[in-house]
Design an enzyme around this catalytic site. Structure first.
Site, PDB file in Angstrom:
ATOM      1  N   CYS A 193     -14.919  -1.682 -98.414  1.00  0.00           N
ATOM      2  CA  CYS A 193     -14.174  -1.748 -97.144  1.00  0.00           C
ATOM      3  C   CYS A 193     -14.656  -0.650 -96.215  1.00  0.00           C
ATOM      4  O   CYS A 193     -14.562  -0.759 -95.001  1.00  0.00           O
ATOM      5  CB  CYS A 193     -12.685  -1.616 -97.405  1.00  0.00           C
ATOM      6  SG  CYS A 193     -12.315  -0.199 -98.423  1.00  0.00           S
TER       7      CYS A 193
ATOM      8  N   LYS B  82      -1.198  -8.770-110.607  1.00  0.00           N
ATOM      9  CA  LYS B  82      -2.034  -9.969-110.519  1.00  0.00           C
ATOM     10  C   LYS B  82      -3.442  -9.514-110.115  1.00  0.00           C
ATOM     11  O   LYS B  82      -3.699  -9.235-108.955  1.00  0.00           O
ATOM     12  CB  LYS B  82      -1.483 -10.945-109.458  1.00  0.00           C
ATOM     13  CG  LYS B  82      -2.096 -12.328-109.595  1.00  0.00           C
ATOM     14  CD  LYS B  82      -2.339 -13.041-108.275  1.00  0.00           C
ATOM     15  CE  LYS B  82      -3.536 -12.578-107.533  1.00  0.00           C
ATOM     16  NZ  LYS B  82      -4.843 -12.764-108.205  1.00  0.00           N
TER      17      LYS B  82
ATOM     18  N   GLU C  23      -3.527  -2.551 -97.647  1.00  0.00           N
ATOM     19  CA  GLU C  23      -4.799  -1.932 -97.246  1.00  0.00           C
ATOM     20  C   GLU C  23      -5.830  -3.042 -97.107  1.00  0.00           C
ATOM     21  O   GLU C  23      -6.115  -3.746 -98.067  1.00  0.00           O
ATOM     22  CB  GLU C  23      -5.214  -0.881 -98.277  1.00  0.00           C
ATOM     23  CG  GLU C  23      -4.306   0.340 -98.265  1.00  0.00           C
ATOM     24  CD  GLU C  23      -4.142   0.925 -96.873  1.00  0.00           C
ATOM     25  OE1 GLU C  23      -5.146   1.169 -96.193  1.00  0.00           O
ATOM     26  OE2 GLU C  23      -2.987   1.126 -96.441  1.00  0.00           O
TER      27      GLU C  23
ATOM     28  N   GLU D 192     -15.991  -8.695 -90.342  1.00  0.00           N
ATOM     29  CA  GLU D 192     -16.278  -8.052 -91.620  1.00  0.00           C
ATOM     30  C   GLU D 192     -17.082  -9.036 -92.469  1.00  0.00           C
ATOM     31  O   GLU D 192     -16.552 -10.045 -92.939  1.00  0.00           O
ATOM     32  CB  GLU D 192     -14.996  -7.648 -92.359  1.00  0.00           C
ATOM     33  CG  GLU D 192     -15.310  -6.840 -93.606  1.00  0.00           C
ATOM     34  CD  GLU D 192     -14.111  -6.522 -94.485  1.00  0.00           C
ATOM     35  OE1 GLU D 192     -13.294  -7.414 -94.740  1.00  0.00           O
ATOM     36  OE2 GLU D 192     -14.005  -5.360 -94.928  1.00  0.00           O
TER      37      GLU D 192
HETATM   38  P1  NAD Z   1      -8.929 -11.018-100.956  1.00  0.00           P
HETATM   39  O1  NAD Z   1      -7.975 -10.780 -99.843  1.00  0.00           O
HETATM   40  O2  NAD Z   1      -9.651 -12.301-101.005  1.00  0.00           O
HETATM   41  O3  NAD Z   1      -8.165 -10.894-102.344  1.00  0.00           O
HETATM   42  C1  NAD Z   1      -7.412  -9.744-102.693  1.00  0.00           C
HETATM   43  C2  NAD Z   1      -6.374 -10.129-103.725  1.00  0.00           C
HETATM   44  O4  NAD Z   1      -5.418 -10.995-103.134  1.00  0.00           O
HETATM   45  C3  NAD Z   1      -6.940 -10.880-104.929  1.00  0.00           C
HETATM   46  O5  NAD Z   1      -6.301 -10.424-106.102  1.00  0.00           O
HETATM   47  C4  NAD Z   1      -6.559 -12.311-104.626  1.00  0.00           C
HETATM   48  O6  NAD Z   1      -6.433 -13.113-105.769  1.00  0.00           O
HETATM   49  C5  NAD Z   1      -5.211 -12.119-103.963  1.00  0.00           C
HETATM   50  N1  NAD Z   1      -4.709 -13.242-103.149  1.00  0.00           N
HETATM   51  C6  NAD Z   1      -5.402 -14.223-102.541  1.00  0.00           C
HETATM   52  N2  NAD Z   1      -4.555 -15.050-101.886  1.00  0.00           N
HETATM   53  C7  NAD Z   1      -3.313 -14.566-102.070  1.00  0.00           C
HETATM   54  C8  NAD Z   1      -2.006 -14.959-101.637  1.00  0.00           C
HETATM   55  N3  NAD Z   1      -1.805 -16.022-100.887  1.00  0.00           N
HETATM   56  N4  NAD Z   1      -0.939 -14.216-102.013  1.00  0.00           N
HETATM   57  C9  NAD Z   1      -1.113 -13.113-102.768  1.00  0.00           C
HETATM   58  N5  NAD Z   1      -2.321 -12.693-103.201  1.00  0.00           N
HETATM   59  C10 NAD Z   1      -3.394 -13.406-102.869  1.00  0.00           C
HETATM   60  O7  NAD Z   1      -9.942  -9.778-100.951  1.00  0.00           O
HETATM   61  P2  NAD Z   1     -11.165  -9.502-101.925  1.00  0.00           P
HETATM   62  O8  NAD Z   1     -12.277 -10.426-101.602  1.00  0.00           O
HETATM   63  O9  NAD Z   1     -10.692  -9.416-103.329  1.00  0.00           O
HETATM   64  O10 NAD Z   1     -11.565  -8.020-101.487  1.00  0.00           O
HETATM   65  C11 NAD Z   1     -12.357  -7.739-100.379  1.00  0.00           C
HETATM   66  C12 NAD Z   1     -11.511  -7.314 -99.210  1.00  0.00           C
HETATM   67  O11 NAD Z   1     -10.721  -6.197 -99.568  1.00  0.00           O
HETATM   68  C13 NAD Z   1     -12.335  -6.843 -98.016  1.00  0.00           C
HETATM   69  O12 NAD Z   1     -11.745  -7.324 -96.843  1.00  0.00           O
HETATM   70  C14 NAD Z   1     -12.218  -5.327 -98.091  1.00  0.00           C
HETATM   71  O13 NAD Z   1     -12.432  -4.672 -96.864  1.00  0.00           O
HETATM   72  C15 NAD Z   1     -10.838  -5.164 -98.591  1.00  0.00           C
HETATM   73  N6  NAD Z   1     -10.632  -3.858 -99.221  1.00  0.00           N
HETATM   74  C16 NAD Z   1      -9.877  -2.935 -98.562  1.00  0.00           C
HETATM   75  C17 NAD Z   1      -9.699  -1.682 -99.102  1.00  0.00           C
HETATM   76  C18 NAD Z   1      -8.880  -0.634 -98.404  1.00  0.00           C
HETATM   77  O14 NAD Z   1      -8.535   0.364 -99.032  1.00  0.00           O
HETATM   78  N7  NAD Z   1      -8.563  -0.805 -97.136  1.00  0.00           N
HETATM   79  C19 NAD Z   1     -10.291  -1.371-100.321  1.00  0.00           C
HETATM   80  C20 NAD Z   1     -11.049  -2.356-100.979  1.00  0.00           C
HETATM   81  C21 NAD Z   1     -11.209  -3.601-100.414  1.00  0.00           C
END
Ligand code: NAD
Length: 514
Positions: free
Chosen positions: A319, A204, A285, A415
């Site tokens: 991140c 997804k 992550e 963040e």
């Molecule tokens: P997000 O948590 O909003 O979304 C991530 C994914 O989760 C998307 O595909 C989204 O559609 C999905 N999602 C949303 N609600 C959900 C639910 N209830 N159940 C299952 N999936 C769901 O994050 P984002 O805005 O896409 O990305 C930014 C975040 O990601 C920041 O917090 C960043 O620090 C983190 N990040 C972490 C790493 C790492 O390796 N630690 C790497 C990249 C980004």
């Protein structure tokens, strides 16, 4: 086989390379606005309801319209993955690895095209997009090689008259949920890790960047991935995401994204639903609030450059972004002054133009959140650069830095995920490390120091998954700096590292008496 070596970054100072990227931008522009279906069991499924992916730099420009999964379609995808697992899990690991080697080769040939698509869909400046694509290639090459090693299992002892073996087998259906910020690298890396280990996948993608994910599906198909191994189901996180996470046939979830969604998944996955006969594994992550620490007696230029690159590369939407700087007293004024100068020199604009260091932030929600934190910052610190924003054509925010911020201030703890830097002063190095450790995250950190004792102190006490000395705190490379964080930054899975694939498998011991 050729030893693993990371994919080199493109040198855009070479005119020929710039021309090639311009051509790729034109090529991708030619196919913007198309429709893309779901892919379930290899079958294209089109829905009336669409996720519309926009260019964040030109907010009316449609990158693509992607069919949107419903619960019913998510169920079909689960069934397809579950059925295909029976055959894919038995395919020789070397053959599974070959699919990745070929997919890496195809991607390498289309490298600039993929990067150009990231420029349009993710708002990535050339260099950032190029690094994203290179990392996707690295994940395929690295995990394919890792799989070949793990296919051998691990050696264990045997007593006379018995023979013991320790081997790895796949888990089952994995639900893969990546973020938008490394729309190619993380999406591809988490997907292929699950797949090369013999699992089947329901992918997804992020609703911000589904087109690049679809294009990657085509690459995998061209590379010989059988139908049903990866099922592509873009859809709203809350509806489709929850359904897939809760599903009793889901064996594991590989999530990368925010703290809030990650914790929600951990909680839901812990519940055993009807018909479920295993404990779901979760790789999560999550976010970061990463710090650059500056010691006494260091080169001001190195310190300031490292802080600025860490804070503002890809508009701070990493991140690993160094959104905090902690500087010891005697260096403070000099480094802050230079950070302000360098920040003001950064150019912001359409990332399709090579000259722009920073592009837009990803969408209207991010724009609103980041600009409201800038207002908070104006109360919490002294604005030394930036502060302005403009969302008339795209979501542009100037790189913004605040000095003299309390270490516990909101902009030093939350963040923000945008181009906002908070700077604070420490009386000495130890206090600087204490401040660096004072958030609930623990992803990356950087230390600028020329003092060996202090460096070793930081190595031991700076509690982050990825610690860098005398450089910026972003830009981990697959196979060189395995990546993942502590505390609320996640399960420290160390993507691109030697222990990562095992998270997608289970070990089986067999013992035979002779
Ligand atoms: P997000 O948590 O909003 O979304 C991530 C994914 O989760 C998307 O595909 C989204 O559609 C999905 N999602 C949303 N609600 C959900 C639910 N209830 N159940 C299952 N999936 C769901 O994050 P984002 O805005 O896409 O990305 C930014 C975040 O990601 C920041 O917090 C960043 O620090 C983190 N990040 C972490 C790493 C790492 O390796 N630690 C790497 C990249 C980004």
């Amino acid at each position: 086989m050729i030893a693993y070596k990371h994919e080199p970054f493109t040198d855009f100072t070479v005119e020929e390379n710039r021309k090639a990227y311009e051509e790729a931008l034109k090529q991708v522009k030619g196919y913007l606005g198309q429709d893309y279906p779901l892919i379930i069991g290899g079958e294209r499924v089109t829905t009336d309801d669409k996720i519309v992916s926009y260019n964040p730099a030109k907010k009316d420009e449609v990158v693509g319209r992607v069919s949107k999964a419903t619960k019913e379609l998510a169920e079909r995808a689960m069934k397809s993955a579950d059925e295909t697992f029976k055959t894919w899990s038995k395919v020789d690991p070397a053959v599974r690895a070959d699919v990745l080697f070929k997919a890496a080769a195809i991607t390498r040939r289309r490298k600039h095209e993929f990067s150009a698509l990231l420029t349009y869909e993710g708002g990535k400046p050339w260099k950032e997009a190029d690094a994203d694509t290179a990392e996707a290639i690295d994940f395929m090459e690295y995990y394919a090689r890792q799989m070949l090693k793990l296919a051998e299992g691990q050696p264990v002892e045997s007593r006379p008259g018995e023979f013991n073996r320790y081997s790895y087998i796949p888990l089952g259906v994995g639900v893969v949920i990546p973020p938008w910020n490394f729309a190619f690298a993380i999406m591809a890396g988490t997907t292929v890790a699950a797949m090369v280990t013999g699992n089947t996948v329901v992918l997804k993608p992020s609703s911000n960047t589904p087109v690049v994910a679809y294009k990657f599906m085509e690459v995998l198909e061209e590379a010989g991935m059988p139908a049903g191994v990866i099922n592509f189901v873009p859809g709203p996180g809350a509806e489709v995401g929850d359904y897939l996470v809760d599903h009793p046939r889901t064996r594991f979830i590989s999530f990368t994204g925010s703290r809030a969604v990650g914790l929600r998944i951990v909680e839901r996955a812990a519940k055993v639903n009807e018909g479920q006969i295993w404990i779901k594994r979760v790789i999560a992550e999550m976010g970061g609030k990463d710090t650059m620490v500056v010691d006494s007696d260091v080169d001001v230029e190195l310190a300031a450059q490292s802080i600025v690159v860490s804070a503002f590369g890809f508009s701070g939407q990493k991140c690993s972004a160094g959104s905090r700087a902690v500087i010891v007293e005697d260096m403070y004024d000099k480094v802050v002054e230079r950070v302000a100068e360098l920040t003001k020199e950064l150019t912001v604009g359409d990332p399709a133009d090579y000259g722009n260091y920073m592009g837009p932030v990803i969408d209207a929600g991010a724009f609103k959140k980041i600009t409201s934190y800038i207002e908070v910052g104006k109360k919490e610190g002294k604005l030394i650069a930036g502060g302005d924003s403009d969302d008339s054509t795209g979501y542009f925010i100037q790189p913004t830095a605040f000095s003299d911020v309390d270490p516990k201030a909101e902009i030093m703890q939350d963040e923000i995920f945008g181009p906002v830097l908070g700077i604070t002063k420490a009386k000495d190095f130890k206090e600087a490390i204490d401040i660096a450790n004072n958030t609930e995250y623990g992803l990356t950190g950087g230390v600028i120091t020329s003092d060996r004792e202090n460096q070793e102190y930081a190595r031991e006490n700076f509690h982050v998954g990825n610690l860098y000395f005398n450089r910026n705190c972003t830009g981990a490379i697959v196979g060189y700096q395995p990546f993942g964080g502590f505390n609320m930054s996640g399960t420290d899975s160390k993507a691109g590292g030697p222990d990562y694939l095992q998270l997608h498998m289970q070990a089986k011991t067999t013992s035979e008496m002779f």
